[in-house]
Enzyme design. Structure first.
Site, mmCIF file in Angstrom:
data_model
loop_
_atom_site.group_PDB
_atom_site.id
_atom_site.type_symbol
_atom_site.label_atom_id
_atom_site.label_comp_id
_atom_site.label_asym_id
_atom_site.label_seq_id
_atom_site.Cartn_x
_atom_site.Cartn_y
_atom_site.Cartn_z
ATOM 1 C CE1 TYR A 1 -13.946 98.032 -8.923
ATOM 2 C CE2 TYR A 1 -13.644 99.840 -7.376
ATOM 3 C CZ TYR A 1 -13.914 98.511 -7.628
ATOM 4 O OH TYR A 1 -14.168 97.659 -6.568
ATOM 5 C CB SER B 1 -16.219 100.020 -4.333
ATOM 6 O OG SER B 1 -15.017 100.649 -3.913
#
Ligand code: NAP
Length: 254
Positions: free
Chosen positions: A159, A146
């Site tokens: 995350y 990401s």
């Protein structure tokens, strides 16, 4: 030149980026196995879409948090492949399945952190480990990272850190699997309009505008912006790409 049809397994292929990747991979001429966690209906639709392209496809339920289920899953996939291809092996593994966590550091619970570790790191590590004996040499592994592994946004500490771990794990996998000519890369999307995180980037006008305003190409990403890159990495043209973090974000926060 090898003429055997190659096989890719995409986790979380029922929706979003996994779905788009699975379909684009099939368009490149590979047969595809997808997994879903609970959305069998959507997974079956993806299977039908792939079959309509003339490729073979099948969907299996898998919770990538449940490491203890992986041996049975690998056996199920192997039995299916052996019956249909004569070999238990896959060529490409796309570790895509995942969930979001937006939570400021003071509010993160131990359970939430464990969940993120299990889904985004431990599950990816052990699913890959379990498939290694059943992966053909010259294949590849694509791990979904990401943009949040490179830049920091409030609420994404856990995350984003897991995705940073995935970037590094991808390099280690590339190093250890290089002798087998297995390429390992991380594909790092920016914010994409999917169901992810309750559909925040897609449905929350403010979130969408923030992303658009901080992206060189001026909009949030769409699943269609990502799947083709994953599919390319499953082709012979990508044979010299390994140990890379490929950000696919339209130029977000640089
Ligand atoms: N969307 C973004 O902005 C974005 C940005 C960067 C990176 N990513 C990463 O890209 C990947 C895919 O995201 P997405 O946007 O496509 O998400 P999504 O639209 O929410 O889809 C998630 C997929 O993962 C599956 N899944 C969720 N939890 C699972 C679990 N515990 N075990 C197995 N499968 C599970 C879901 O299955 P069911 O359909 O059965 O629930 C679904 O197929 C994730 O790794 C995510 O972290 C996304």
């Amino acid at each position: 030149m090898e003429t055997r049809t190659k096989i890719a397994l995409v986790t979380g292929g029922s929706r979003g980026l996994g779905k788009n990747s699975a379909i684009k991979i099939a368009q490149k001429g590979l047969d595809v196995i997808i997994t879903y966690k609970s959305n069998k209906e959507e997974a079956d639709k993806v299977v039908e879409e792939i079959k309509a392209l003339g490729r073979k496809a099948i969907a299996y339920q898998l919770d990538t948090k449940d490491v203890k289920s992986f041996d049975a899953f690998v056996k199920t996939v192997g039995d299916h492949l052996e019956e249909n291809t004569g070999s238990r092996n896959i060529d490409f593994l796309v570790n895509n399945a995942g969930t979001a966590l937006y939570m400021p550091i003071p509010d993160v619970t131990e359970e939430q952190l464990d969940d993120m570790v299990d889904i985004h790191f431990k599950g990816v590590f052990f699913l890959t480990q379990k498939f290694l004996p059943f992966m053909n040499d010259n294949g590849g592994i694509i791990n979904l990272s990401s943009g949040l592994a490179r830049f920091a946004m409030p609420g994404s500490s856990v995350y984003g850190s897991m995705k940073a771990a995935i970037d590094q794990l991808s390099k280690y996998m590339a190093k250890e699997l290089g002798p087998r000519k297995i390429k390992v890369n991380a594909v790092a999307p920016g914010a994409i309009e999917t169901d992810f995180g309750g559909g925040r980037t897609r449905d929350d006008k403010n979130a969408n505008a923030m992303v658009s305003n901080n992206t060189a190409l001026g909009r949030a990403g769409l699943p269609d912006d990502i799947g083709g890159v994953v599919a390319f990495l499953c082709t012979e043209d990508a044979r010299w790409i390994t140990a890379q973090r490929i950000e696919v974000s339209g130029g977000m926060f640089f």
